[in-house]
Design a protein around this motif. Structure first.
Motif, PDB file in Angstrom:
ATOM      1  N   GLY A 119       0.816  -1.204   0.000  1.00 58.43           N
ATOM      2  CA  GLY A 119       0.000   0.000   0.000  1.00 58.43           C
ATOM      3  C   GLY A 119       0.849   1.253   0.000  1.00 58.43           C
ATOM      4  O   GLY A 119       2.073   1.202   0.122  1.00 58.43           O
ATOM      5  N   GLY A 120       0.183   2.394  -0.171  1.00 54.58           N
ATOM      6  CA  GLY A 120       0.913   3.663  -0.173  1.00 54.58           C
ATOM      7  C   GLY A 120       0.102   4.754  -0.811  1.00 54.58           C
ATOM      8  O   GLY A 120      -1.097   4.605  -1.061  1.00 54.58           O
ATOM      9  N   LEU A 121       0.783   5.862  -1.089  1.00 54.98           N
ATOM     10  CA  LEU A 121       0.166   7.027  -1.716  1.00 54.98           C
ATOM     11  C   LEU A 121       0.514   7.021  -3.200  1.00 54.98           C
ATOM     12  O   LEU A 121       1.692   6.894  -3.571  1.00 54.98           O
ATOM     13  N   VAL A 122      -0.494   7.189  -4.033  1.00 52.11           N
ATOM     14  CA  VAL A 122      -0.289   7.186  -5.478  1.00 52.11           C
ATOM     15  C   VAL A 122      -1.173   8.259  -6.096  1.00 52.11           C
ATOM     16  O   VAL A 122      -2.247   8.574  -5.560  1.00 52.11           O
ATOM     17  N   GLN A 123      -0.716   8.811  -7.202  1.00 52.32           N
ATOM     18  CA  GLN A 123      -1.502   9.840  -7.880  1.00 52.32           C
ATOM     19  C   GLN A 123      -2.621   9.200  -8.691  1.00 52.32           C
ATOM     20  O   GLN A 123      -2.509   8.039  -9.107  1.00 52.32           O
ATOM     21  N   PRO A 124      -3.686   9.932  -8.942  1.00 52.23           N
ATOM     22  CA  PRO A 124      -4.754   9.412  -9.809  1.00 52.23           C
ATOM     23  C   PRO A 124      -4.194   8.963 -11.154  1.00 52.23           C
ATOM     24  O   PRO A 124      -3.322   9.628 -11.727  1.00 52.23           O
ATOM     25  N   GLY A 125      -4.678   7.808 -11.615  1.00 59.33           N
ATOM     26  CA  GLY A 125      -4.172   7.227 -12.843  1.00 59.33           C
ATOM     27  C   GLY A 125      -3.004   6.295 -12.641  1.00 59.33           C
ATOM     28  O   GLY A 125      -2.602   5.591 -13.582  1.00 59.33           O
ATOM     29  N   GLY A 126      -2.460   6.264 -11.455  1.00 56.54           N
ATOM     30  CA  GLY A 126      -1.306   5.427 -11.155  1.00 56.54           C
ATOM     31  C   GLY A 126      -1.692   3.983 -10.860  1.00 56.54           C
ATOM     32  O   GLY A 126      -2.869   3.603 -10.932  1.00 56.54           O
ATOM     33  N   SER A 127      -0.684   3.189 -10.513  1.00 56.98           N
ATOM     34  CA  SER A 127      -0.861   1.758 -10.262  1.00 56.98           C
ATOM     35  C   SER A 127      -0.183   1.349  -8.965  1.00 56.98           C
ATOM     36  O   SER A 127       0.811   1.958  -8.546  1.00 56.98           O
ATOM     37  N   LEU A 128      -0.739   0.317  -8.367  1.00 52.73           N
ATOM     38  CA  LEU A 128      -0.126  -0.341  -7.214  1.00 52.73           C
ATOM     39  C   LEU A 128      -0.401  -1.826  -7.321  1.00 52.73           C
ATOM     40  O   LEU A 128      -1.418  -2.239  -7.894  1.00 52.73           O
ATOM     41  N   ARG A 129       0.496  -2.623  -6.751  1.00 53.52           N
ATOM     42  CA  ARG A 129       0.251  -4.060  -6.621  1.00 53.52           C
ATOM     43  C   ARG A 129       0.339  -4.437  -5.153  1.00 53.52           C
ATOM     44  O   ARG A 129       1.333  -4.116  -4.479  1.00 53.52           O
ATOM     45  N   LEU A 130      -0.715  -5.083  -4.687  1.00 58.38           N
ATOM     46  CA  LEU A 130      -0.789  -5.506  -3.290  1.00 58.38           C
ATOM     47  C   LEU A 130      -0.568  -7.007  -3.207  1.00 58.38           C
ATOM     48  O   LEU A 130      -1.400  -7.779  -3.677  1.00 58.38           O
ATOM     49  N   PRO A 131       0.529  -7.450  -2.591  1.00 59.82           N
ATOM     50  CA  PRO A 131       0.686  -8.881  -2.321  1.00 59.82           C
ATOM     51  C   PRO A 131       0.105  -9.219  -0.951  1.00 59.82           C
ATOM     52  O   PRO A 131       0.099  -8.369  -0.048  1.00 59.82           O
ATOM     53  N   CYS A 132      -0.362 -10.432  -0.816  1.00 59.76           N
ATOM     54  CA  CYS A 132      -0.815 -10.941   0.484  1.00 59.76           C
ATOM     55  C   CYS A 132      -0.204 -12.323   0.648  1.00 59.76           C
ATOM     56  O   CYS A 132      -0.584 -13.267  -0.058  1.00 59.76           O
ATOM     57  N   ALA A 133       0.743 -12.426   1.557  1.00 60.62           N
ATOM     58  CA  ALA A 133       1.406 -13.697   1.814  1.00 60.62           C
ATOM     59  C   ALA A 133       0.666 -14.450   2.906  1.00 60.62           C
ATOM     60  O   ALA A 133       0.187 -13.837   3.872  1.00 60.62           O
ATOM     61  N   THR A 134       0.556 -15.756   2.758  1.00 66.65           N
ATOM     62  CA  THR A 134      -0.136 -16.564   3.756  1.00 66.65           C
ATOM     63  C   THR A 134       0.832 -17.549   4.396  1.00 66.65           C
ATOM     64  O   THR A 134       1.744 -18.064   3.751  1.00 66.65           O
ATOM     65  N   LEU A 135       0.586 -17.809   5.667  1.00 69.72           N
ATOM     66  CA  LEU A 135       1.408 -18.732   6.439  1.00 69.72           C
ATOM     67  C   LEU A 135       0.506 -19.658   7.215  1.00 69.72           C
ATOM     68  O   LEU A 135      -0.554 -19.250   7.699  1.00 69.72           O
ATOM     69  N   GLY A 136       0.901 -20.902   7.335  1.00 67.99           N
ATOM     70  CA  GLY A 136       0.292 -21.742   8.336  1.00 67.99           C
ATOM     71  C   GLY A 136      -0.701 -22.778   7.869  1.00 67.99           C
ATOM     72  O   GLY A 136      -1.183 -23.547   8.674  1.00 67.99           O
ATOM     73  N   SER A 137      -1.044 -22.798   6.580  1.00 67.37           N
ATOM     74  CA  SER A 137      -1.973 -23.829   6.147  1.00 67.37           C
ATOM     75  C   SER A 137      -1.778 -24.087   4.662  1.00 67.37           C
ATOM     76  O   SER A 137      -0.891 -23.497   4.046  1.00 67.37           O
ATOM     77  N   THR A 138      -2.570 -24.953   4.119  1.00 66.81           N
ATOM     78  CA  THR A 138      -2.445 -25.279   2.699  1.00 66.81           C
ATOM     79  C   THR A 138      -3.146 -24.197   1.889  1.00 66.81           C
ATOM     80  O   THR A 138      -4.372 -24.171   1.793  1.00 66.81           O
ATOM     81  N   PHE A 139      -2.339 -23.318   1.319  1.00 62.47           N
ATOM     82  CA  PHE A 139      -2.873 -22.143   0.623  1.00 62.47           C
ATOM     83  C   PHE A 139      -3.831 -22.532  -0.481  1.00 62.47           C
ATOM     84  O   PHE A 139      -4.874 -21.882  -0.668  1.00 62.47           O
ATOM     85  N   SER A 140      -3.543 -23.598  -1.196  1.00 56.14           N
ATOM     86  CA  SER A 140      -4.362 -23.962  -2.352  1.00 56.14           C
ATOM     87  C   SER A 140      -5.741 -24.482  -1.967  1.00 56.14           C
ATOM     88  O   SER A 140      -6.579 -24.712  -2.836  1.00 56.14           O
TER      89      SER A 140
END
Length: 121
Positions: free
Chosen positions: A9-30
């Motif tokens: 996350g963060g601050l971005v100008q209108p028209g811009g892009s961001l990519r949010l990753p979400c890492a998981t721990l502790g179980s079978t992700f699939s």
């Protein structure tokens, strides 16, 4: 127990892009369907995007269709939200959610701590 950790996350100008990753721990992700929600100040939490456990099917809120893309890498136990053409109304705290489903019944649901996305010039 599943732990979810969002970042990107963060601050971005209108028209811009961001990519949010979400890492998981502790179980079978699939085993888990993954979702991104967001909550803007003074508003209810809303569902933004979903992806099935093996990544075959995705769904999006009308407000983000064509701009956001949800994807997952089951080898890295991570789900992503690629956000393009960002608008000020996309400003919110974004939450990652994991759901263990049996048919349409939610057996378990886990949440990350959230990451702030602010779109402003």
């Amino acid at each position: 127990q599943v732990q979810l950790v969002e970042s990107g996350g963060g601050l971005v100008q209108p028209g811009g892009s961001l990519r949010l990753p979400c890492a998981t721990l502790g179980s079978t992700f699939s085993n888990y369907a993954m979702n991104w929600y967001r909550q803007a100040p003074g508003k209810e939490r809303e569902l933004v995007a979903t992806i099935t456990n093996v990544g075959v099917t995705t769904n999006y809120a009308d407000s983000v269709k064509g701009r956001f893309t949800i994807s997952r890498d089951n080898r890295k136990n991570t789900v992503y939200l690629q956000m393009n053409s960002l608008k000020p109304e996309d400003t919110a705290v974004y939450y990652c959610n994991a759901k263990l489903l049996l048919g349409t019944t939610t057996l378990r649901s886990y949440w990350g701590q959230g990451t702030q996305v602010s779109v402003s010039s």
